[in-house]
Design an enzyme around this catalytic site. Structure first.
Site, PDB file in Angstrom:
ATOM      1  N   LYS A  72       0.836  -1.223   0.000  1.00  0.00           N
ATOM      2  CA  LYS A  72       0.000   0.000   0.000  1.00  0.00           C
ATOM      3  C   LYS A  72       0.857   1.254   0.000  1.00  0.00           C
ATOM      4  O   LYS A  72       0.644   2.164  -0.804  1.00  0.00           O
ATOM      5  CB  LYS A  72      -0.903   0.001   1.239  1.00  0.00           C
ATOM      6  CG  LYS A  72      -1.594   1.347   1.482  1.00  0.00           C
ATOM      7  CD  LYS A  72      -2.455   1.340   2.716  1.00  0.00           C
ATOM      8  CE  LYS A  72      -1.746   1.539   4.012  1.00  0.00           C
ATOM      9  NZ  LYS A  72      -1.569   2.945   4.449  1.00  0.00           N
ATOM     10  N   ASN A  73       1.803   1.327   0.927  1.00  0.00           N
ATOM     11  CA  ASN A  73       2.520   2.591   1.090  1.00  0.00           C
ATOM     12  C   ASN A  73       3.506   2.856  -0.039  1.00  0.00           C
ATOM     13  O   ASN A  73       3.859   4.011  -0.288  1.00  0.00           O
ATOM     14  CB  ASN A  73       3.170   2.661   2.479  1.00  0.00           C
ATOM     15  CG  ASN A  73       2.109   2.810   3.558  1.00  0.00           C
ATOM     16  OD1 ASN A  73       0.979   3.202   3.277  1.00  0.00           O
ATOM     17  ND2 ASN A  73       2.452   2.477   4.798  1.00  0.00           N
ATOM     18  N   ARG A 142      -3.749  11.173   4.123  1.00  0.00           N
ATOM     19  CA  ARG A 142      -2.565  11.994   4.378  1.00  0.00           C
ATOM     20  C   ARG A 142      -1.534  11.871   3.263  1.00  0.00           C
ATOM     21  O   ARG A 142      -0.865  12.839   2.911  1.00  0.00           O
ATOM     22  CB  ARG A 142      -1.929  11.562   5.694  1.00  0.00           C
ATOM     23  CG  ARG A 142      -2.654  12.075   6.898  1.00  0.00           C
ATOM     24  CD  ARG A 142      -1.794  11.848   8.089  1.00  0.00           C
ATOM     25  NE  ARG A 142      -0.469  12.370   7.859  1.00  0.00           N
ATOM     26  CZ  ARG A 142      -0.117  13.629   8.034  1.00  0.00           C
ATOM     27  NH1 ARG A 142      -0.987  14.500   8.463  1.00  0.00           N
ATOM     28  NH2 ARG A 142       1.117  14.018   7.788  1.00  0.00           N
ATOM     29  N   CYS A 166      -4.913  12.826  12.278  1.00  0.00           N
ATOM     30  CA  CYS A 166      -5.751  11.672  11.990  1.00  0.00           C
ATOM     31  C   CYS A 166      -5.865  10.861  13.267  1.00  0.00           C
ATOM     32  O   CYS A 166      -5.404  11.282  14.323  1.00  0.00           O
ATOM     33  CB  CYS A 166      -5.197  10.862  10.835  1.00  0.00           C
ATOM     34  SG  CYS A 166      -3.783   9.901  11.294  1.00  0.00           S
ATOM     35  N   ARG A 171       0.399  14.348  13.220  1.00  0.00           N
ATOM     36  CA  ARG A 171       1.027  14.182  11.913  1.00  0.00           C
ATOM     37  C   ARG A 171       1.243  15.498  11.149  1.00  0.00           C
ATOM     38  O   ARG A 171       0.668  15.711  10.084  1.00  0.00           O
ATOM     39  CB  ARG A 171       0.236  13.168  11.082  1.00  0.00           C
ATOM     40  CG  ARG A 171       0.146  11.839  11.789  1.00  0.00           C
ATOM     41  CD  ARG A 171      -0.575  10.791  11.014  1.00  0.00           C
ATOM     42  NE  ARG A 171       0.248  10.141  10.026  1.00  0.00           N
ATOM     43  CZ  ARG A 171      -0.194   9.185   9.207  1.00  0.00           C
ATOM     44  NH1 ARG A 171      -1.432   8.796   9.272  1.00  0.00           N
ATOM     45  NH2 ARG A 171       0.612   8.638   8.337  1.00  0.00           N
ATOM     46  N   VAL A 173       3.364  18.411   8.887  1.00  0.00           N
ATOM     47  CA  VAL A 173       4.087  18.259   7.612  1.00  0.00           C
ATOM     48  C   VAL A 173       5.224  19.275   7.495  1.00  0.00           C
ATOM     49  O   VAL A 173       5.686  19.587   6.400  1.00  0.00           O
ATOM     50  CB  VAL A 173       3.131  18.386   6.397  1.00  0.00           C
ATOM     51  CG1 VAL A 173       2.218  17.176   6.293  1.00  0.00           C
ATOM     52  CG2 VAL A 173       2.321  19.671   6.450  1.00  0.00           C
ATOM     53  N   LEU A 175       8.315  19.091   8.078  1.00  0.00           N
ATOM     54  CA  LEU A 175       9.570  18.592   7.494  1.00  0.00           C
ATOM     55  C   LEU A 175       9.496  18.615   5.964  1.00  0.00           C
ATOM     56  O   LEU A 175      10.480  18.918   5.292  1.00  0.00           O
ATOM     57  CB  LEU A 175       9.876  17.181   7.997  1.00  0.00           C
ATOM     58  CG  LEU A 175      10.108  17.043   9.507  1.00  0.00           C
ATOM     59  CD1 LEU A 175      10.271  15.579   9.906  1.00  0.00           C
ATOM     60  CD2 LEU A 175      11.349  17.833   9.938  1.00  0.00           C
ATOM     61  N   VAL A 381       6.624   6.131  17.517  1.00  0.00           N
ATOM     62  CA  VAL A 381       6.502   6.830  16.228  1.00  0.00           C
ATOM     63  C   VAL A 381       5.281   7.765  16.205  1.00  0.00           C
ATOM     64  O   VAL A 381       5.386   8.919  15.807  1.00  0.00           O
ATOM     65  CB  VAL A 381       6.446   5.820  15.063  1.00  0.00           C
ATOM     66  CG1 VAL A 381       6.278   6.540  13.725  1.00  0.00           C
ATOM     67  CG2 VAL A 381       7.709   4.958  15.047  1.00  0.00           C
ATOM     68  N   ARG A 451      -9.157   0.450   3.984  1.00  0.00           N
ATOM     69  CA  ARG A 451      -8.143   1.369   3.459  1.00  0.00           C
ATOM     70  C   ARG A 451      -6.869   0.627   3.095  1.00  0.00           C
ATOM     71  O   ARG A 451      -6.138   1.084   2.209  1.00  0.00           O
ATOM     72  CB  ARG A 451      -7.774   2.415   4.511  1.00  0.00           C
ATOM     73  CG  ARG A 451      -8.903   3.289   4.921  1.00  0.00           C
ATOM     74  CD  ARG A 451      -8.444   4.295   5.923  1.00  0.00           C
ATOM     75  NE  ARG A 451      -7.559   5.242   5.262  1.00  0.00           N
ATOM     76  CZ  ARG A 451      -7.261   6.443   5.739  1.00  0.00           C
ATOM     77  NH1 ARG A 451      -7.767   6.824   6.877  1.00  0.00           N
ATOM     78  NH2 ARG A 451      -6.459   7.239   5.090  1.00  0.00           N
TER      79      ARG A 451
HETATM   80  N1  EPU Z   1       6.356  13.929  11.515  1.00  0.00           N
HETATM   81  C1  EPU Z   1       6.553  15.230  11.916  1.00  0.00           C
HETATM   82  N2  EPU Z   1       6.686  16.198  10.952  1.00  0.00           N
HETATM   83  C2  EPU Z   1       6.634  15.898   9.626  1.00  0.00           C
HETATM   84  C3  EPU Z   1       6.443  14.554   9.233  1.00  0.00           C
HETATM   85  C4  EPU Z   1       6.318  13.596  10.204  1.00  0.00           C
HETATM   86  O1  EPU Z   1       6.581  15.514  13.119  1.00  0.00           O
HETATM   87  O2  EPU Z   1       6.765  16.824   8.809  1.00  0.00           O
HETATM   88  C5  EPU Z   1       6.173  12.884  12.553  1.00  0.00           C
HETATM   89  C6  EPU Z   1       4.784  12.271  12.489  1.00  0.00           C
HETATM   90  O3  EPU Z   1       3.833  13.086  13.138  1.00  0.00           O
HETATM   91  C7  EPU Z   1       4.984  10.941  13.156  1.00  0.00           C
HETATM   92  C8  EPU Z   1       6.421  10.584  12.750  1.00  0.00           C
HETATM   93  O4  EPU Z   1       7.027  11.806  12.310  1.00  0.00           O
HETATM   94  O5  EPU Z   1       4.891  11.070  14.531  1.00  0.00           O
HETATM   95  C9  EPU Z   1       6.499   9.566  11.625  1.00  0.00           C
HETATM   96  O6  EPU Z   1       5.805  10.045  10.504  1.00  0.00           O
HETATM   97  P1  EPU Z   1       6.228   9.712   9.011  1.00  0.00           P
HETATM   98  O7  EPU Z   1       6.268  10.995   8.261  1.00  0.00           O
HETATM   99  O8  EPU Z   1       7.431   8.845   9.001  1.00  0.00           O
HETATM  100  O9  EPU Z   1       4.983   8.872   8.552  1.00  0.00           O
HETATM  101  P2  EPU Z   1       4.100   9.089   7.265  1.00  0.00           P
HETATM  102  O10 EPU Z   1       4.936   9.302   6.074  1.00  0.00           O
HETATM  103  O11 EPU Z   1       3.009  10.065   7.538  1.00  0.00           O
HETATM  104  C10 EPU Z   1       4.149   6.555   6.624  1.00  0.00           C
HETATM  105  C11 EPU Z   1       3.131   5.493   6.376  1.00  0.00           C
HETATM  106  C12 EPU Z   1       2.467   5.099   7.683  1.00  0.00           C
HETATM  107  C13 EPU Z   1       3.556   4.584   8.628  1.00  0.00           C
HETATM  108  C14 EPU Z   1       4.622   5.670   8.815  1.00  0.00           C
HETATM  109  C15 EPU Z   1       5.793   5.224   9.676  1.00  0.00           C
HETATM  110  C16 EPU Z   1       2.431   6.068   4.159  1.00  0.00           C
HETATM  111  C17 EPU Z   1       1.350   6.512   3.255  1.00  0.00           C
HETATM  112  N3  EPU Z   1       2.138   6.002   5.444  1.00  0.00           N
HETATM  113  O12 EPU Z   1       3.429   7.663   7.172  1.00  0.00           O
HETATM  114  O13 EPU Z   1       1.592   4.029   7.381  1.00  0.00           O
HETATM  115  O14 EPU Z   1       3.002   4.251   9.861  1.00  0.00           O
HETATM  116  O15 EPU Z   1       5.137   6.069   7.531  1.00  0.00           O
HETATM  117  O16 EPU Z   1       6.372   4.081   9.148  1.00  0.00           O
HETATM  118  O17 EPU Z   1       3.508   5.745   3.707  1.00  0.00           O
HETATM  119  C18 EPU Z   1      -0.237   2.586   7.775  1.00  0.00           C
HETATM  120  O18 EPU Z   1       0.053   2.027   6.699  1.00  0.00           O
HETATM  121  O19 EPU Z   1      -1.065   2.118   8.600  1.00  0.00           O
HETATM  122  C19 EPU Z   1       0.429   3.844   8.099  1.00  0.00           C
HETATM  123  C20 EPU Z   1      -0.034   4.688   9.016  1.00  0.00           C
END
Ligand code: EPU
Length: 492
Positions: A72-73, A142, A166, A171, A173, A175, A381, A451
């Site tokens: 999925k991701n 997201r 969510c 979460r 953005v 970064l 995380v 999802r």
């Molecule tokens: N974070 C920040 N600032 C940012 C970005 C992230 O503080 O600008 C924080 C987030 O709030 C979180 C942590 O960093 O606490 C990790 O977030 P990350 O950005 O790594 O996650 P993501 O890209 O939003 C993806 C997967 C998630 C998975 C996470 C961690 C996708 C579409 N989603 O999310 O998948 O849990 O990486 O591995 O790739 C799932 O499939 O159930 C799922 C939630």
């Protein structure tokens, strides 16, 4: 002509409307236009006012082989990356999921052409009609925010609503945004919309040295995509190392991008003028595979799974071994789980890859509820990813939460109960608990499950599980009836 369709929002179940243009499905070789939302949305997802529930009868051993779908991701990021390319992109092994459909809808809303043939998705983003993604779609998914990177790289402008928090955490953005600014983008956030644009005659991003405060998967992916068409070299330090980042990098490289180091903590991207046509197959989903490994362990059943990349599951396999299951690589892309009769407690801390994945935390918690001894689970995380604890406790588990820690005291049995799925992986954990519990578990909130798990029920049924999806009202009637429900679901 555009047609307006309505469906349920993934997180809160409000109904939203959207339009589809130029999307066709091809069934048995025959093109036909999209006429209903069910053509696009996984048929498991119901737009009904009477939402479906899943009834699971526990205690039945599973047996056989499971085919693992595409990740999925990876799919979500790769579909976004197709925006980088003005030529045809063919993406294979695309899982049939509501989230994937939503990402397709985002591209459609930007005026991009998509065609779906089973698990093959053809995308042509030669013309991107606009740079603004609709809030109704971005707020549901997201990952759709990630299109900001490729849009900015292709058009020099992008207007993407902030996705908001969510069910698993805030979460943010920032970064993503700071990295794009480092590459020369001007970013204004007004009325909940991130407006990013590049000034200058050629409206090109510039290569930059970027350090991420946290190895965010999404930020790494957004910036890597943006950098593929930037002028000069970009390095991303403290980059996420998840296999989905490598899958995305491989996809971009297959289109002619110059990327080194994906899968390590430093990724270097040298921008190129344009990308070309591609035919790419998505890797298998390590989280789906991990979920089935836990299904084997929790039901004390021997299962085999393929295709998988065993190296992507190192942390998961190590924890399964600690708990008391053998996991054998039968072939380079095939695993078999052989559980012991009794399971032992273990401690788990979620971490960025190659640490233990947060996306497997809930499923392991379900398993540890039935393991002997006390386990400590630490979620590092996401700040709100322990909401399944209350639901597992309703089934007889003994779990206490203190901050980001959950202390799981193993019990000898779980008992089926009505429960509510609070997020995607929580819903998988409840299915797993239901497979092992005594009696019937009724899971509400299936929009989460839909999802991210491709054909989960069909796959479990083929292994011998007893479960059925039905409208909530029918489940209520079923609970009041005196008939033995199990007999309805026996396969032979
Ligand atoms: N974070 C920040 N600032 C940012 C970005 C992230 O503080 O600008 C924080 C987030 O709030 C979180 C942590 O960093 O606490 C990790 O977030 P990350 O950005 O790594 O996650 P993501 O890209 O939003 C993806 C997967 C998630 C998975 C996470 C961690 C996708 C579409 N989603 O999310 O998948 O849990 O990486 O591995 O790739 C799932 O499939 O159930 C799922 C939630």
């Amino acid at each position: 002509m555009a047609e307006t369709l309505s469906f349920n929002c993934g997180d809160c179940q409000c109904r939203i409307k959207t339009s589809f243009q130029r999307l066709k499905v091809i069934i048995n070789g025959e093109d036909r236009p999209i006429t209903t939302s069910s053509d696009l949305i996984n048929p498991q997802a119901s737009p009904d006012a009477d939402p479906p529930v899943l009834q699971v009868w526990g205690g039945y051993p599973l047996r056989g082989h499971v085919k693992i779908s595409g990740a999925k991701n990876s799919a979500l990021a790769i579909i976004a990356a197709a925006l980088l390319c003005p030529q045809d992109c063919r993406i294979r092994n695309v899982p049939s999921l509501v989230d994937v459909t939503r990402m397709g809808q985002i591209l459609l809303s930007l005026g991009v052409k998509l065609e779906q043939h089973g698990d093959v998705l053809d995308i042509n983003a030669n013309v991107i009609g606009q740079s603004k993604a609709p809030y109704e779609l971005v707020s549901q998914l997201r990952a759709s925010f990630f299109v900001i990177g490729p849009l900015l790289a292709r058009l020099g402008a992008a207007r993407i609503p902030l996705p908001g928090g969510c069910t698993i955490g805030a979460r943010p953005v920032e970064l993503h945004v700071r990295g794009l600014q480092a590459m020369g983008a001007d970013v204004e956030i007004e009325h909940g919309i991130v407006h990013a644009y590049v000034t200058g005659s050629n409206r090109k991003l510039k290569g930059a040295k970027i350090y991420l405060d946290y190895p965010s998967v999404g930020a790494t992916e957004t910036l890597m995509m943006a950098a593929t068409l930037a002028e000069g070299e970009t390095t991303i330090e403290n980059a996420a190392q998840e296999p989905e980042v490598i899958d995305l990098a491989n996809f971009c490289q297959a289109m002619g991008a110059k990327i080194r180091g994906a899968g390590t903590n430093t990724i270097a991207i040298v921008g190129v003028r344009s990308l070309h046509s591609v035919d790419y197959t998505i890797n298998p989903d390590r989280i789906e595979a991990g979920t089935f490994l836990v299904a084997g362990a929790i039901t004390h059943s021997e299962l085999s799974l393929s295709p998988v990349v065993p190296d992507h599951l190192t942390a998961v396999i190590a924890k399964l071994r600690d708990i008391g299951a053998q996991v054998i690589a039968e072939a380079p892309n095939r695993l078999r789980i052989i559980p012991e009769h009794s399971l032992k407690a273990t401690d788990i801390e979620t971490l960025p890859y190659p640490g233990f994945p947060t996306d497997m935390q809930a499923q392991f918690m379900a398993l540890l509820t039935l393991s002997q001894g006390d386990s400590l689970i630490t979620e590092t995380v996401f700040e709100n990813r322990l909401r399944h604890v209350a639901e597992l406790n309703r089934m007889g588990a003994d779990i206490r939460v203190k901050g980001k820690n959950a202390i799981v005291r193993g019990v000898s049995i779980l008992s089926g109960a009505p429960v509510v799925a609070t997020d995607l992986r929580a819903s998988a954990a409840l299915v797993l608990a239901g497979l092992a519990a005594k009696g019937k578990t009724t899971i509400h909130g299936l929009h989460h499950l839909d999802r991210g798990y491709d054909q989960l029920e069909m796959k479990l049924l083929s292994l011998g599980a007893k479960l059925q999806r039905l409208p909530n009202s029918a489940a209520d009637a079923d609970s009041r009836s005196t008939s033995n429900p199990v007999s309805i679901h026996q396969r032979d």
